[in-house]
Design an enzyme around this catalytic site. Sequence first.
Site, mmCIF file in Angstrom:
data_model
loop_
_atom_site.group_PDB
_atom_site.id
_atom_site.type_symbol
_atom_site.label_atom_id
_atom_site.label_comp_id
_atom_site.label_asym_id
_atom_site.label_seq_id
_atom_site.Cartn_x
_atom_site.Cartn_y
_atom_site.Cartn_z
ATOM 1 N N SER A 172 0.796 -1.230 0.000
ATOM 2 C CA SER A 172 0.000 0.000 0.000
ATOM 3 C C SER A 172 0.824 1.274 0.000
ATOM 4 O O SER A 172 0.269 2.357 -0.183
ATOM 5 C CB SER A 172 -0.955 0.018 1.189
ATOM 6 O OG SER A 172 -1.957 -0.942 1.011
ATOM 7 N N LYS A 219 0.310 3.248 -2.915
ATOM 8 C CA LYS A 219 -0.829 4.173 -3.048
ATOM 9 C C LYS A 219 -0.346 5.622 -3.087
ATOM 10 O O LYS A 219 -1.031 6.497 -3.625
ATOM 11 C CB LYS A 219 -1.823 3.965 -1.895
ATOM 12 C CG LYS A 219 -2.543 2.618 -1.937
ATOM 13 C CD LYS A 219 -3.474 2.437 -0.743
ATOM 14 C CE LYS A 219 -4.426 1.274 -0.895
ATOM 15 N NZ LYS A 219 -3.833 -0.056 -0.761
ATOM 16 N N TYR A 256 -3.184 -2.608 -10.487
ATOM 17 C CA TYR A 256 -3.150 -2.426 -9.032
ATOM 18 C C TYR A 256 -2.298 -3.501 -8.353
ATOM 19 O O TYR A 256 -1.411 -3.199 -7.551
ATOM 20 C CB TYR A 256 -4.581 -2.445 -8.490
ATOM 21 C CG TYR A 256 -4.689 -2.355 -6.995
ATOM 22 C CD1 TYR A 256 -4.657 -1.124 -6.350
ATOM 23 C CD2 TYR A 256 -4.826 -3.499 -6.220
ATOM 24 C CE1 TYR A 256 -4.756 -1.041 -4.967
ATOM 25 C CE2 TYR A 256 -4.927 -3.430 -4.840
ATOM 26 C CZ TYR A 256 -4.891 -2.198 -4.224
ATOM 27 O OH TYR A 256 -4.989 -2.127 -2.845
ATOM 28 N N VAL A 283 0.957 -3.431 3.844
ATOM 29 C CA VAL A 283 0.895 -4.703 4.555
ATOM 30 C C VAL A 283 2.136 -5.560 4.359
ATOM 31 O O VAL A 283 2.288 -6.603 4.996
ATOM 32 C CB VAL A 283 -0.354 -5.542 4.183
ATOM 33 C CG1 VAL A 283 -1.615 -4.878 4.661
ATOM 34 C CG2 VAL A 283 -0.391 -5.834 2.703
#
Lengths: 309, 309, 309, 309
Positions: D66, D69, D193, D259
């Site tokens: 993440s 992101k 993604y 994570v």
Amino acid sequence: MSKTDLHQTLLDICADMAGCNDKGAVANYIPELAKVSPDRFGISVCLADGQQFSAGDATARFSVQSVSKVFTLAIALGRYGDGLWRRVGREPSTHEFNSVQELELRKGIPPNPFVNAGALVTTDMILAGSTPAETLGEMLRFVRQAASDDDILIDPAVAASETITGHKNWALAHFLASFKNLEHPCERTLGVYFHHCAIEMTCEQLAHFGRFLAGFSHSPSLVSRDNVRSINALMMTCGHYNGSGEFAYRVGIPAKSGVGGGILAILPGKASIAVWSPGLNKQGNSLLGTRALEALSKSLEWSVFDSGR
Amino acid sequence: MSKTDLHQTLLDICADMAGCNDKGAVANYIPELAKVSPDRFGISVCLADGQQFSAGDATARFSVQSVSKVFTLAIALGRYGDGLWRRVGREPSTHEFNSVQELELRKGIPPNPFVNAGALVTTDMILAGSTPAETLGEMLRFVRQAASDDDILIDPAVAASETITGHKNWALAHFLASFKNLEHPCERTLGVYFHHCAIEMTCEQLAHFGRFLAGFSHSPSLVSRDNVRSINALMMTCGHYNGSGEFAYRVGIPAKSGVGGGILAILPGKASIAVWSPGLNKQGNSLLGTRALEALSKSLEWSVFDSGR
Amino acid sequence: MSKTDLHQTLLDICADMAGCNDKGAVANYIPELAKVSPDRFGISVCLADGQQFSAGDATARFSVQSVSKVFTLAIALGRYGDGLWRRVGREPSTHEFNSVQELELRKGIPPNPFVNAGALVTTDMILAGSTPAETLGEMLRFVRQAASDDDILIDPAVAASETITGHKNWALAHFLASFKNLEHPCERTLGVYFHHCAIEMTCEQLAHFGRFLAGFSHSPSLVSRDNVRSINALMMTCGHYNGSGEFAYRVGIPAKSGVGGGILAILPGKASIAVWSPGLNKQGNSLLGTRALEALSKSLEWSVFDSGR
Amino acid sequence: MSKTDLHQTLLDICADMAGCNDKGAVANYIPELAKVSPDRFGISVCLADGQQFSAGDATARFSVQSVSKVFTLAIALGRYGDGLWRRVGREPSTHEFNSVQELELRKGIPPNPFVNAGALVTTDMILAGSTPAETLGEMLRFVRQAASDDDILIDPAVAASETITGHKNWALAHFLASFKNLEHPCERTLGVYFHHCAIEMTCEQLAHFGRFLAGFSHSPSLVSRDNVRSINALMMTCGHYNGSGEFAYRVGIPAKSGVGGGILAILPGKASIAVWSPGLNKQGNSLLGTRALEALSKSLEWSVFDSGR
């Protein structure tokens, strides 16, 4: 009441429905269904003595959609009994029929078998040990046997249409899978689900189908008496998504609706009723179908909550 | 079935319940109720022909608590008709009986008249134009008349106990007031509410009371036939809070429970049943009371979902 | 930047705000507050070197309302340290400032000390061992000392107004009590809460008050450096209810708003800012106040997220 | 502080972390990640003067997950500016990082770009007009340029692993599609993604990457100063999912976790920090990584909420 009276009542209801200005909105999220005219209306009633009366478009085929959740429940209950309830609940839902949020709150256990997530689970259960084609074959045999009619088919165009556009159902399936509450690959369970939703029936066929739930002696014996009671109870509390309380209040008859505009309603011991009109209310239930059943229940005092039965 | 059989069935159920190890937990949030022994169990049944059969502690008084929500609904429905539904809904709740969150989601409109917030609204409605004492007097007259028994009273100690400790109900009342869905000061509406919850009745009295909902010809005519159907429908879909689906599935009879351990169950045209046992399950409904009704329903095929009636 | 520039910037902002058409809606749920004109606007800035610059209605008194949540947090944190967090959380809320539902989901633990329920808990904690009058006295002493100004008072009319109409706060207090997260009777904790919300200050006083949070050497030493960091962090993540993310994004300065239209904003080591304009945006934060702080932050690069400091 | 001191502080923290008994649980829902030992710990810090200090496993590669992101947000913000916020919000989330329910409540608009649904939307936006391969190429170029290091690659095994097991992400994508908040087929957006989540970096590379967010003059100029402020603000309020408030309180530095156990933390104008340890706390953030940053922030007074900067 004489039989002639019942037929006249159906014709009157039919005329009243034709005069309604607001006929609801045809489901538009399944492109194939959006093509049907909201002016269509049909109704058919089977009685305990074997007679059947109909009015309107009672021999027109429509997509049963969520009414097929009754088929999967009946088969799954017969096969798994109370073991079914380890994977799905028995409580009404206060959310929309394709809600994901309550599935998250309930950690992957759908509230009941009559919301989409719940029917995905029952579909997944009856898939065990079979191919999709075999499972769909078993379902069709069950429906045809109950309806005493072999002319019941799946419309592949509707199934294909939903496979492409049914993003919420795909989301529900993957969500169930993330909680390990699907045993088969999402595309396989969804494939069977989209196809049994695409079964086409007429009001006459659907009313005929419902005889075993009404407990008629002339009906094929397909499900135990206990399971009949269970299915009727779930139709009463959960059969109309988050409009189930309203339906029980207005109509008072166990029933299950589908976004194709069909409703199957069962007055135990007395009548199996099918009604169809494709325009929906905001909870996704047939607008005129609901009104017609309310009128029928009021005029004949056909409610399980009425002492006069 | 002969009448002797029914009495024997009740005695058998009574014996079975005495043998259960898990009798649930007595409500502890109302100190006065916490004093009652979970071993108590009573049941009483009134039939259409006027006969009444009982077993166990059927003449012991208990606090009716939420069963009184049926009283307020019956009176409010008689006075306001469908106007009632502008201030309260008709859908089952998936939350606890004293949930605040769904009230916020629904902008101050309680989901149905059988959760606490909904009964506060119906209480507020029947308070209009009267003093609290007059309103409670009217309610007592209604209950006594329906039960054909004047020996029905309010226990002021229970009412006082709840006034002090009932913080969630105070929260609900103020919350309703913030949405302008209470017309009287919170303490006035709550005062009436706490007092009608504190009405004490025996199983025999409560079964007698329920005759008008069963539509018996020998019952005082207090409520229109339409409203009887409406009340029964709401008891079916909403009578056991977030355990209503489960109750409909297992028992199949419209019923309303209270945290005092009482349940009033109505089989239209056939029986008015009252059962009492103070231990509760996790949804706040009498544990043995529910089991007893399930046993009765199964052994006599007393379910509105059964064709054999 | 020269000091003259800062004053000119404030005057420019003041003029820009006067020209805005949409000035938000004055809080109408507290009748006393609804009387204030939305055209009022004031701003005041204290710098590390002790200088203070102001513009607009910077000497007009307004009701600090939720800005007082900073006062209770500072006192409670000083007295209980991390023990505070057993009764209240430290996470932003996605609901309205007076939401009950998230309190139910979190079983009576408010999400943070800057929503109403959280401030009721911190108020309840500083009430321990004192009378309401003593507690309010302590709070006023704290505020006056921090502001180096004794002319700070409570408006009893505002407190009385909210006591009568503040149903949501009454609901929150009873709800907290039902989870045993209030140690005092609801009316006592609410009494203190309504009164400290009704403290009146001017922008000049509030900017002066904030110096200890900016860590200025000339400020009275009232709170440990650790606690100053903690309070600033909470103002950043939770200071504007469910508009906190937006505020951090647009302004980038830790700040706490109140429905009286005031905002206290702290740029650590650099500035203590107070702004006031009574019209609110839909999250309940001062509309022009927020815009003014955004303009100030942009023109002076006053953001904790900017490297140029 | 002398540079030697910083290095010693990092070594001390490293030793302290090795001594912790509870190292959290390695993410097990992505099989490939479950293989990493929770004993790994690395940290690296870049300063404004260009120096870099590291300790522990700072040159070991880990899956950024993440943290990527931040990459998609930076690129999307550069391309769409405020237009981005039509499809995603800027408020913290109180639910888990892969929650579906809040997406339903918000009608398909994710709360912020740092929860999975939000990053799916930013990924979908930067896919516009390009193939997946081109988009991933652009992302890698951006990351390599910011890190001044071409040795940064995607681990295809991790991407493949998540493609098969990432049912919640598939559910989120279909759910977004059902609200028409994805412009590309789910499998395409998810493909990009899953691949950018599978980028592998070392702490030294990641700290180097973060220099542009710290606003260092020696950093490549990739993003406008306004956008840097915006990204830092979002990292502060939303960077640690539903543990963001706690992180801001304890650490006080804008940061984004993944994570895989990595965290990128930015002290504007002063430091770009990367830390890695694969064991997670219950909100899904690196347990030791968070503790290490708290220790660093406390010992050096490195908090944006501290006046001493």
